[in-house]
Design a protein around this motif. Structure first.
Motif, PDB file in Angstrom:
ATOM      1  N   UNK A  29      58.244  42.174  32.112  1.00  0.00           N
ATOM      2  CA  UNK A  29      57.486  42.403  33.520  1.00  0.00           C
ATOM      3  C   UNK A  29      56.104  43.287  33.219  1.00  0.00           C
ATOM      4  N   UNK A  30      56.310  44.056  32.193  1.00  0.00           N
ATOM      5  CA  UNK A  30      54.849  44.658  31.544  1.00  0.00           C
ATOM      6  C   UNK A  30      53.630  43.666  31.386  1.00  0.00           C
ATOM      7  N   UNK A  31      54.070  42.497  30.690  1.00  0.00           N
ATOM      8  CA  UNK A  31      53.039  41.347  30.232  1.00  0.00           C
ATOM      9  C   UNK A  31      52.708  40.759  31.449  1.00  0.00           C
ATOM     10  N   UNK A  32      53.656  40.604  32.435  1.00  0.00           N
ATOM     11  CA  UNK A  32      53.294  39.870  33.750  1.00  0.00           C
ATOM     12  C   UNK A  32      52.399  40.696  34.560  1.00  0.00           C
ATOM     13  N   UNK A  33      52.567  42.215  34.482  1.00  0.00           N
ATOM     14  CA  UNK A  33      51.672  43.116  35.328  1.00  0.00           C
ATOM     15  C   UNK A  33      50.430  43.065  34.636  1.00  0.00           C
ATOM     16  N   UNK A  34      50.423  43.101  33.169  1.00  0.00           N
ATOM     17  CA  UNK A  34      48.926  43.033  32.829  1.00  0.00           C
ATOM     18  C   UNK A  34      48.380  41.663  32.951  1.00  0.00           C
ATOM     19  N   UNK A  35      48.909  40.731  32.892  1.00  0.00           N
ATOM     20  CA  UNK A  35      48.143  39.325  33.337  1.00  0.00           C
ATOM     21  C   UNK A  35      47.906  39.546  34.898  1.00  0.00           C
ATOM     22  N   UNK A  36      48.526  39.804  35.582  1.00  0.00           N
ATOM     23  CA  UNK A  36      48.241  39.784  37.068  1.00  0.00           C
ATOM     24  C   UNK A  36      47.265  40.651  37.058  1.00  0.00           C
ATOM     25  N   UNK A  37      47.276  41.880  36.745  1.00  0.00           N
ATOM     26  CA  UNK A  37      45.984  42.570  36.693  1.00  0.00           C
ATOM     27  C   UNK A  37      44.609  42.129  36.381  1.00  0.00           C
ATOM     28  N   UNK A  38      44.756  41.445  35.435  1.00  0.00           N
ATOM     29  CA  UNK A  38      43.431  40.804  34.927  1.00  0.00           C
ATOM     30  C   UNK A  38      42.959  39.704  35.882  1.00  0.00           C
ATOM     31  N   UNK A  39      43.982  39.163  36.395  1.00  0.00           N
ATOM     32  CA  UNK A  39      43.698  38.173  37.571  1.00  0.00           C
ATOM     33  C   UNK A  39      43.095  38.811  38.718  1.00  0.00           C
ATOM     34  N   UNK A  40      43.526  39.978  39.134  1.00  0.00           N
ATOM     35  CA  UNK A  40      43.043  40.736  40.238  1.00  0.00           C
ATOM     36  C   UNK A  40      41.861  41.225  39.969  1.00  0.00           C
ATOM     37  N   UNK A  41      41.376  41.419  38.993  1.00  0.00           N
ATOM     38  CA  UNK A  41      40.058  41.819  38.649  1.00  0.00           C
ATOM     39  C   UNK A  41      39.130  40.697  38.426  1.00  0.00           C
ATOM     40  N   UNK A  42      39.560  39.663  38.344  1.00  0.00           N
ATOM     41  CA  UNK A  42      38.937  38.440  38.247  1.00  0.00           C
ATOM     42  C   UNK A  42      38.295  38.094  36.734  1.00  0.00           C
ATOM     43  N   UNK A  43      38.864  38.875  35.829  1.00  0.00           N
ATOM     44  CA  UNK A  43      38.876  38.641  34.491  1.00  0.00           C
ATOM     45  C   UNK A  43      39.459  37.210  34.066  1.00  0.00           C
ATOM     46  N   UNK A  44      40.677  37.127  34.541  1.00  0.00           N
ATOM     47  CA  UNK A  44      41.445  35.775  34.389  1.00  0.00           C
ATOM     48  C   UNK A  44      41.250  35.065  35.735  1.00  0.00           C
ATOM     49  N   UNK A  45      41.315  33.725  35.712  1.00  0.00           N
ATOM     50  CA  UNK A  45      41.596  32.780  36.660  1.00  0.00           C
ATOM     51  C   UNK A  45      43.140  32.298  36.528  1.00  0.00           C
ATOM     52  N   UNK A  46      43.935  32.580  37.681  1.00  0.00           N
ATOM     53  CA  UNK A  46      45.351  32.098  37.648  1.00  0.00           C
ATOM     54  C   UNK A  46      45.231  30.727  37.179  1.00  0.00           C
ATOM     55  N   UNK A  47      46.273  30.655  36.106  1.00  0.00           N
ATOM     56  CA  UNK A  47      46.220  29.152  35.665  1.00  0.00           C
ATOM     57  C   UNK A  47      47.608  28.943  34.957  1.00  0.00           C
ATOM     58  N   UNK A  48      48.436  28.072  35.738  1.00  0.00           N
ATOM     59  CA  UNK A  48      49.869  27.680  35.382  1.00  0.00           C
ATOM     60  C   UNK A  48      50.027  27.151  33.870  1.00  0.00           C
ATOM     61  N   UNK A  49      51.293  27.807  33.216  1.00  0.00           N
ATOM     62  CA  UNK A  49      51.278  27.436  31.822  1.00  0.00           C
ATOM     63  C   UNK A  49      50.853  28.400  30.791  1.00  0.00           C
ATOM     64  N   UNK A  50      49.729  29.259  31.152  1.00  0.00           N
ATOM     65  CA  UNK A  50      49.164  29.969  30.334  1.00  0.00           C
ATOM     66  C   UNK A  50      50.334  30.970  29.450  1.00  0.00           C
ATOM     67  N   UNK A  51      49.969  30.960  28.286  1.00  0.00           N
ATOM     68  CA  UNK A  51      50.777  31.937  27.437  1.00  0.00           C
ATOM     69  C   UNK A  51      50.047  33.269  27.032  1.00  0.00           C
ATOM     70  N   UNK A  52      51.000  33.930  26.679  1.00  0.00           N
ATOM     71  CA  UNK A  52      50.677  35.753  26.514  1.00  0.00           C
ATOM     72  C   UNK A  52      49.261  35.507  25.591  1.00  0.00           C
ATOM     73  N   UNK A  53      49.784  34.805  24.411  1.00  0.00           N
ATOM     74  CA  UNK A  53      48.468  34.694  23.597  1.00  0.00           C
ATOM     75  C   UNK A  53      47.046  34.110  23.940  1.00  0.00           C
ATOM     76  N   UNK A  54      47.354  33.114  24.970  1.00  0.00           N
ATOM     77  CA  UNK A  54      46.046  32.709  25.742  1.00  0.00           C
ATOM     78  C   UNK A  54      45.443  33.510  26.560  1.00  0.00           C
ATOM     79  N   UNK A  55      46.344  34.193  27.355  1.00  0.00           N
ATOM     80  CA  UNK A  55      45.670  35.297  28.008  1.00  0.00           C
ATOM     81  C   UNK A  55      44.916  36.396  27.515  1.00  0.00           C
TER      82      UNK A  55
END
Length: 207
Positions: free
Chosen positions: A126-152
């Protein structure tokens, strides 16, 4: 005084029947029946071959039965290991970072609940999901299905180089827990929380 009856020594055929009953159990049928049926049949075929060999060489009796019982034990161990791998596959399937419809704050709250209850593996996820989702909310990452933790981590580090170390550590901790088979502990949860805090503290600068 009547002497006690001799201990029961199963015959080779009875030993084979024990293996067949073990493989026919409902617990095995419920897990990937196609694969387990093939594995079970292959092992039972090997049992038949061993019984035939013992008969041909007149190696029956206690010694021959012991060999068959050993093979029965191997049957059970192999099947149970196979079930363990099936359970592991199911656990990996639940570790996706894909969009869950929750916000970063939602994932942080869930991570905190899991951590407080001692469910460290779930808290790390859940912490990893929070981190990635936070980056998406800040427009650092674009939501993309299948992205791994390393890729993020690598994609976000290209935008937030100052957070590269925290991102890499979070991805490493996540992979160790989810894919590496290393159970998480309170220290793992602290690492993930610290990484999320560090990433959140790095501002996004205009490119």
């Amino acid at each position: 005084m009547t002497p006690p009856p001799p201990p029961f020594t199963p015959t080779a055929d009875q030993a084979r029947e024990l293996a067949a009953r073990e493989l026919a159990g409902a617990a095995y049928r419920a897990r990937e029946p196609g694969v387990l049926e093939r594995v079970g049949q292959w092992l039972l075929d090997r049992l038949d071959e061993l019984i035939t060999l013992l008969t041909a060489q007149r190696l029956g009796g206690a010694g021959g039965v012991v060999l068959v019982l050993v093979l029965v034990a191997v049957v059970v161990v192999v099947v149970r290991l196979r079930l363990g791998r099936s359970a592991r596959t199911a656990r990996l399937a639940s570790a996706s970072l894909d969009d869950t419809g929750l916000t970063a704050a939602d994932h942080r709250a869930r991570a905190g609940e899991h951590g407080a209850a001692g469910r460290h593996d779930e808290a790390v996820r859940e912490w990893m999901r929070a981190l990635v989702r936070g980056l998406e909310e800040r427009d650092v990452l674009t939501a993309r299905p299948g992205r791994t933790a390393g890729e993020a981590a690598r994609e976000a580090a290209a935008v937030l180089p100052a957070a590269g170390g925290a991102l890499a550590d979070a991805a490493r901790c996540f992979d160790e827990t989810v894919y590496g088979g290393r159970p998480a502990d309170a220290g793992s949860v602290d690492r993930m929380r610290a990484a999320d805090d560090a990433v959140r503290g790095v501002p996004v600068t205009a490119g």
